[in-house]
Motif scaffolding. Structure first.
Motif, PDB file in Angstrom:
ATOM      1  N   ARG A 155       2.114   9.725   3.420  1.00 47.93           N
ATOM      2  CA  ARG A 155       2.116   8.729   2.346  1.00 47.93           C
ATOM      3  C   ARG A 155       3.497   8.091   2.230  1.00 47.93           C
ATOM      4  NH1 ARG A 155      -1.499   8.722  -2.075  1.00 47.93           N
ATOM      5  NH2 ARG A 155      -3.357   9.969  -1.742  1.00 47.93           N
ATOM      6  N   LEU A 156       3.856   7.338   3.246  1.00 47.98           N
ATOM      7  CA  LEU A 156       5.106   6.586   3.154  1.00 47.98           C
ATOM      8  C   LEU A 156       4.835   5.305   2.376  1.00 47.98           C
ATOM      9  CD1 LEU A 156       6.502   6.941   6.751  1.00 47.98           C
ATOM     10  CD2 LEU A 156       7.435   7.952   4.685  1.00 47.98           C
ATOM     11  N   PHE A 157       5.923   4.645   1.933  1.00 47.97           N
ATOM     12  CA  PHE A 157       5.764   3.317   1.358  1.00 47.97           C
ATOM     13  C   PHE A 157       5.805   2.343   2.532  1.00 47.97           C
ATOM     14  CE2 PHE A 157       8.128   5.860  -1.856  1.00 47.97           C
ATOM     15  CZ  PHE A 157       7.035   6.079  -2.684  1.00 47.97           C
ATOM     16  N   MET A 167       8.043  11.229  -5.843  1.00 48.79           N
ATOM     17  CA  MET A 167       9.465  10.942  -5.653  1.00 48.79           C
ATOM     18  C   MET A 167      10.176  10.813  -6.997  1.00 48.79           C
ATOM     19  SD  MET A 167      10.159  11.029  -2.568  1.00 48.79           S
ATOM     20  CE  MET A 167       8.840  12.162  -2.232  1.00 48.79           C
ATOM     21  N   ALA A 180       2.546   9.038  -4.173  1.00 50.74           N
ATOM     22  CA  ALA A 180       3.828   9.304  -3.531  1.00 50.74           C
ATOM     23  C   ALA A 180       4.980   8.887  -4.440  1.00 50.74           C
ATOM     24  CB  ALA A 180       3.916   8.573  -2.200  1.00 50.74           C
ATOM     25  N   GLN A 183       5.085  -0.742   3.444  1.00 50.34           N
ATOM     26  CA  GLN A 183       5.635  -2.094   3.567  1.00 50.34           C
ATOM     27  C   GLN A 183       7.129  -2.126   3.285  1.00 50.34           C
ATOM     28  OE1 GLN A 183       3.693  -5.626   2.987  1.00 50.34           O
ATOM     29  NE2 GLN A 183       1.900  -4.795   1.958  1.00 50.34           N
ATOM     30  N   LEU A 184       7.665  -1.021   2.781  1.00 54.45           N
ATOM     31  CA  LEU A 184       9.099  -0.987   2.500  1.00 54.45           C
ATOM     32  C   LEU A 184       9.845  -0.500   3.737  1.00 54.45           C
ATOM     33  CD1 LEU A 184       9.217   0.502  -1.095  1.00 54.45           C
ATOM     34  CD2 LEU A 184       8.847  -1.827  -0.354  1.00 54.45           C
ATOM     35  N   SER A 242      17.324  -0.520  -7.745  1.00 55.03           N
ATOM     36  CA  SER A 242      16.544   0.702  -7.752  1.00 55.03           C
ATOM     37  C   SER A 242      15.264   0.551  -8.579  1.00 55.03           C
ATOM     38  CB  SER A 242      17.399   1.825  -8.324  1.00 55.03           C
ATOM     39  OG  SER A 242      16.962   3.032  -7.821  1.00 55.03           O
ATOM     40  N   ARG A 261      12.746  -1.264  -6.462  1.00 53.03           N
ATOM     41  CA  ARG A 261      12.132  -0.383  -5.464  1.00 53.03           C
ATOM     42  C   ARG A 261      11.088   0.507  -6.108  1.00 53.03           C
ATOM     43  NH1 ARG A 261      17.301  -0.390  -3.274  1.00 53.03           N
ATOM     44  NH2 ARG A 261      17.923   1.372  -4.549  1.00 53.03           N
ATOM     45  N   ARG A 270      12.793  11.698   3.093  1.00 54.81           N
ATOM     46  CA  ARG A 270      12.580  11.136   1.763  1.00 54.81           C
ATOM     47  C   ARG A 270      12.485  12.251   0.723  1.00 54.81           C
ATOM     48  NH1 ARG A 270       7.088   7.918   0.543  1.00 54.81           N
ATOM     49  NH2 ARG A 270       6.316  10.039   0.604  1.00 54.81           N
ATOM     50  N   ALA A 271      11.747  13.322   1.078  1.00 57.21           N
ATOM     51  CA  ALA A 271      11.605  14.441   0.146  1.00 57.21           C
ATOM     52  C   ALA A 271      12.962  15.107  -0.097  1.00 57.21           C
ATOM     53  CB  ALA A 271      10.603  15.444   0.676  1.00 57.21           C
ATOM     54  N   LEU A 278      16.071   9.023  -3.617  1.00 62.93           N
ATOM     55  CA  LEU A 278      17.301   9.210  -4.397  1.00 62.93           C
ATOM     56  C   LEU A 278      17.149   8.723  -5.838  1.00 62.93           C
ATOM     57  CD1 LEU A 278      19.832   7.972  -1.732  1.00 62.93           C
ATOM     58  CD2 LEU A 278      19.932  10.201  -2.819  1.00 62.93           C
ATOM     59  N   HIS A 279      16.081   7.961  -6.061  1.00 65.86           N
ATOM     60  CA  HIS A 279      15.882   7.290  -7.354  1.00 65.86           C
ATOM     61  C   HIS A 279      16.060   8.238  -8.545  1.00 65.86           C
ATOM     62  CE1 HIS A 279      14.039   4.282 -10.021  1.00 65.86           C
ATOM     63  NE2 HIS A 279      13.464   5.310 -10.595  1.00 65.86           N
ATOM     64  N   MET A 292      24.013   5.220  -3.352  1.00 74.37           N
ATOM     65  CA  MET A 292      22.673   5.512  -2.874  1.00 74.37           C
ATOM     66  C   MET A 292      22.520   5.086  -1.418  1.00 74.37           C
ATOM     67  SD  MET A 292      20.347   4.323  -6.110  1.00 74.37           S
ATOM     68  CE  MET A 292      18.769   5.050  -5.746  1.00 74.37           C
ATOM     69  N   LEU A 320      24.277  12.427  -5.679  1.00 74.59           N
ATOM     70  CA  LEU A 320      24.376  10.998  -5.986  1.00 74.59           C
ATOM     71  C   LEU A 320      25.428  10.747  -7.050  1.00 74.59           C
ATOM     72  CD1 LEU A 320      23.400   8.112  -5.710  1.00 74.59           C
ATOM     73  CD2 LEU A 320      21.640   8.612  -7.384  1.00 74.59           C
ATOM     74  N   GLU A 328      16.095  -0.617   9.076  1.00 74.29           N
ATOM     75  CA  GLU A 328      15.579  -1.873   8.530  1.00 74.29           C
ATOM     76  C   GLU A 328      14.099  -2.086   8.838  1.00 74.29           C
ATOM     77  OE1 GLU A 328      17.367  -4.129   6.701  1.00 74.29           O
ATOM     78  OE2 GLU A 328      19.047  -2.726   6.721  1.00 74.29           O
ATOM     79  N   LEU A 376      15.781   5.639  -0.143  1.00 76.40           N
ATOM     80  CA  LEU A 376      16.418   5.275  -1.410  1.00 76.40           C
ATOM     81  C   LEU A 376      15.530   5.646  -2.596  1.00 76.40           C
ATOM     82  CD1 LEU A 376      17.987   1.815  -0.543  1.00 76.40           C
ATOM     83  CD2 LEU A 376      19.206   3.892  -1.143  1.00 76.40           C
ATOM     84  N   LEU A 377      14.210   5.527  -2.407  1.00 74.10           N
ATOM     85  CA  LEU A 377      13.302   5.921  -3.486  1.00 74.10           C
ATOM     86  C   LEU A 377      13.363   7.407  -3.741  1.00 74.10           C
ATOM     87  CD1 LEU A 377      10.494   3.411  -2.955  1.00 74.10           C
ATOM     88  CD2 LEU A 377      11.320   4.155  -5.173  1.00 74.10           C
ATOM     89  N   GLN A 404      10.013  -1.618   8.867  1.00 73.44           N
ATOM     90  CA  GLN A 404       9.029  -1.212   7.866  1.00 73.44           C
ATOM     91  C   GLN A 404       8.515   0.184   8.209  1.00 73.44           C
ATOM     92  OE1 GLN A 404       6.087  -4.413   7.831  1.00 73.44           O
ATOM     93  NE2 GLN A 404       6.905  -5.088   5.884  1.00 73.44           N
ATOM     94  N   ARG A 444       3.253  -0.023  -6.201  1.00 76.74           N
ATOM     95  CA  ARG A 444       2.257  -0.817  -5.498  1.00 76.74           C
ATOM     96  C   ARG A 444       1.824  -0.141  -4.197  1.00 76.74           C
ATOM     97  NH1 ARG A 444       4.160  -6.314  -2.871  1.00 76.74           N
ATOM     98  NH2 ARG A 444       5.042  -4.850  -1.416  1.00 76.74           N
ATOM     99  N   GLU A 445       2.813   0.427  -3.493  1.00 72.56           N
ATOM    100  CA  GLU A 445       2.510   1.000  -2.182  1.00 72.56           C
ATOM    101  C   GLU A 445       1.671   2.259  -2.302  1.00 72.56           C
ATOM    102  OE1 GLU A 445       3.635  -0.159   1.012  1.00 72.56           O
ATOM    103  OE2 GLU A 445       3.840  -1.949  -0.209  1.00 72.56           O
ATOM    104  N   ASP A 446       2.042   3.163  -3.193  1.00 66.09           N
ATOM    105  CA  ASP A 446       1.340   4.436  -3.279  1.00 66.09           C
ATOM    106  C   ASP A 446       1.755   5.155  -4.560  1.00 66.09           C
ATOM    107  OD1 ASP A 446       0.465   7.094  -2.984  1.00 66.09           O
ATOM    108  OD2 ASP A 446       0.452   6.882  -0.816  1.00 66.09           O
TER     109      ASP A 446
END
Lengths: 433, 256
Positions: free
Chosen positions: B91-93, A258, A254, B95-96, A240, A243, B167-168, B106-107, B131, A4, B149, B103-104, B151, A249-251
């Motif tokens: 365990r995905l996000f 991350m 997880a 609603q995103l 970022s 997000r 994601r990992a 990469l956070h 990102m 990145l 795009e 992207l999370l 969910q 909120r989502e989890d």
């Protein structure tokens, strides 16, 4: 060296300059404030202007609470507490500041901050305006500090438990403020001017409330801050950090896996949210020229929560819309106006726009709901006038029933997590500023 | 106790009340290795993963990633140290969007100060673009780019599993822990998954530790396998050695 980091360095700096990107929210906020204050307000008259002012303050409150309750999914019930902190700080600074600086607690603003009907005249900016702007900022900062303190326990708590902690915070603030000493009245300004600042800081009126504060809040300042709040909330959500909020909120598990630092982001959400609550408190106190901790109890917090939930947890446009609807509704129900003819014209236009904008197969239901609500309104009004029922007597019942119906029809709120600009027609590809 | 081990676990144990969920678990995976961790239901495999990733803190023992001790660190710091995982129950996000999920990941390699976010500094905008570009590239590798795009929760099951791995990987891990990636898959999907895991290892050069229930998947691709039962390591070795170990057979099939 991370990929990145390499990628970021290999990109050219964005063409659009740094200063315009940082400054356009201010420009937009000033433009919106000026438009509402100089453009709309003289047209609609005093009462509607007053309602618009309440609407604007509620937009700031709802959009800021949405950051904690909507983005990060923490359930805060202490928003009125932050508002009270900001309100008292701002009122104290303006009241005692005026006395200290120019010996009287009279408003000393320009036309941007002197409430007057009709065409505005006089100097744009008065000496009191500096005090006012600074007081709102400091009110926000002190509230943000309180947000930091409340954010800390939220690391270990969630759901109902956090809700109780924040509820407790709101009540503590209220009780502490009600225990403050008597205010030094304006006619004893000379005494106050002679007193050191640290003694004045605690003379906030106690249970009688803090009164006779010079008023500065006008539609300009309210909509300036409302616009700024919305833009800040948008920038947060579409970055970022935003997000990271949403991932909590989502989890939570997880999100941590991350690499999202829960502590940091939960506290960040609280601090950010309570800053704007504090500013809203300042605007509120310096609008009515008085603030009483008793009015900013948990019931006020619930009003804001209702707006956020109704708009859709996590949606900025939803929070704005809900703040508008829920602030206008109780007032509109006092003297239910007829929709004939302009209301129906507006509804027809909205229905047409919805027909064009909404995706196929999802057009019918919202339009039916919209037209149905309008028809119900008109029917109710007709019924009430024909059998001589005094509708305003039942306004809070009607208000409550409307809330119940809305929650049954759309439990996810008006917008869900989505935004107005998520609709297909507004959708652009790729990222932007 | 090899010197250049990428993941070095020494004698970690954890007890929940009287239940000794994991006892004296040790493991050493060399750089680029692909190891397996198997055992019957309730053997403590996922607890092991939770210990490694900081969800639980081991009562005793130590964990090191690429020579850096990470014992007792909170989960997000362990992720920064280079240990990333997927979850048994996805365990995905939800609603995103798919893109936001990656992207999370990469956070944690970026810097995200509140000021630069609110003022949209040049660095912030460049970083967001970088990102997005990296995330899209990763999604392309996993054949998910056309669903960017959507969910996360709307993806089919197999895609959700792949998205979790993507994601990992976005966290740029040194060690990737996969928790039952083949759970609920049919034979074709399992075959595709095996190929995917091998490709990930080749292209991303990560060290992989795999928990699996399905013997077929582990036996085929893992270099070495550790077998857990009731929290204790009962066998460790190459797939052939483990397969013929009487204690393993007993644990899986029971005694007569």
């Amino acid at each position: 060296m991370s990929k990145l980091f390499e990628e970021t360095r290999s990109l050219k700096a964005p063409v659009w300059g740094v200063i315009p990107r940082a400054a356009w929210p201010l420009v937009v906020a000033i433009a919106i404030g000026a438009l509402v204050y100089f453009g709309v307000s003289p047209l609609v008259g005093g009462f509607v202007s007053k309602v618009m002012l309440i609407v604007g303050i509620n937009i700031v409150l709802a959009v800021s609470l949405n950051i904690v309750n909507g983005y990060t999914g923490q359930f805060s019930m202490g928003h009125a507490g932050f508002m009270a902190v900001g309100g008292y700080v701002a009122a104290g600074i303006v009241y005692y500041g005026s006395i200290k600086l120019w010996g009287s607690a009279e408003p000393a603003g320009g036309i941007l901050s002197i409430v007057q009907e009709g065409p505005k005249a006089g100097p744009l900016w008065g000496k009191g305006d500096f005090l006012f702007v600074i007081s709102c900022l400091i009110g926000g900062l002190v509230a943000a500090g309180a947000g930091y303190v409340v954010g800390l326990p939220s690391l270990r708590l969630r759901g109902d438990y956090l809700a109780i902690v924040t509820l407790g915070f709101g009540e503590i603030v209220r009780v502490i403020l009600q225990g403050s000493h008597d205010q030094i009245q304006p006619w004893k300004a000379a005494d106050a001017a002679a007193m050191p600042v640290y003694e004045l800081a605690w003379k906030l009126g106690g249970p009688k409330g803090f009164n006779l504060v010079p008023t500065y809040t006008t539609l300009f300042w309210v909509y300036f801050w409302a616009a700024l709040t919305c833009i800040a909330a948008y920038r947060l959500k579409s970055s970022s950090s935003g997000r990271a909020f949403l991932s909590i909120r989502e989890d939570e598990v997880a999100a941590q896996a991350m690499g999202v630092d829960l502590t940091k982001y939960k506290v960040r959400a609280f601090v950010f949210s309570s800053f704007f609550a504090g500013v809203a408190g300042g605007l509120y106190a310096l609008d009515i020229g008085a603030i009483s901790a008793g009015d900013l109890n948990f019931i006020k917090s619930f009003d804001i929560i209702i707006m956020v939930v109704l708009g859709g947890l996590g949606s900025i446009s939803g929070a704005v819309l809900a703040a508008v609807i829920l602030s206008i509704l109780p007032e509109a129900l006092r003297q239910p106006p007829s929709l004939v003819p302009w209301g129906w014209v507006a509804i027809a236009v909205i229905a047409l726009v919805m027909g064009a904008v909404l995706p196929k197969g999802k057009k019918l239901k919202p339009i039916i709901v919209l037209v149905g609500t309008a028809a119900l309104w008109e029917g109710l009004r007709f019924l009430a006038t024909s059998v001589h029922v005094n509708l305003p007597d039942y306004r809070m019942i009607i208000y409550a029933i409307l809330l119940i119906v809305l929650m049954i029809v759309r439990p996810q709120g008006l917008f869900g997590v989505r935004e107005l600009w998520d609709l297909k027609v507004f959708k652009r590809r790729g990222g932007g500023a | 106790m090899s010197a250049g081990a990428m993941l070095e676990v020494r004698g970690i144990s954890i007890a929940f009340g009287g239940l000794k969920a994991v006892q004296d678990f040790s493991l050493s995976i060399p750089r680029g290795g692909l190891y397996g961790l198997i055992g019957p239901n309730g053997a403590g495999k996922t607890t092991c993963f939770n210990l490694l990733t900081g969800v639980y803190t081991p009562n005793v023992g130590s964990i090191a990633v690429d020579g850096v001790d990470v014992t007792g660190l909170p989960p997000h710091q362990i992720a920064v140290a280079g240990l990333s995982r997927t979850f048994q129950n996805i365990r995905l996000f939800g609603q995103l969007s798919v893109l936001d999920n990656v992207l999370l990941g990469l956070h944690l390699r970026g810097r995200h100060s509140l000021a630069s976010t609110l003022l949209r500094t040049g660095f912030h905008v460049s970083q967001e673009r970088a990102m997005a570009a990296l995330a899209m590239r990763l999604l392309e590798t996993f054949g998910l780019a056309n669903r960017a795009e959507e969910q996360g929760k709307n993806l089919p099951y197999g895609d959700q599993r792949r998205l979790e791995i993507a994601r990992a990987l976005a966290t740029e891990p040194k060690v990737l822990l996969l928790d039952e990636p083949a759970a609920g898959m049919n034979p074709q999907e399992k075959k595709a998954l095996r190929e995917l895991i091998q490709r990930v290892r080749r292209e991303f050069g990560v060290t992989i530790l795999l928990i699996e229930h399905d013997m077929g998947v582990v036996m085929n691709i893992c270099e070495r396998i550790t077998v857990l039962n009731f929290g204790q390591t009962i066998a460790s070795g190459t797939p052939d050695e483990v397969q013929n170990d009487p204690k393993v057979i007993e644990a899986y099939l029971g005694t007569e």
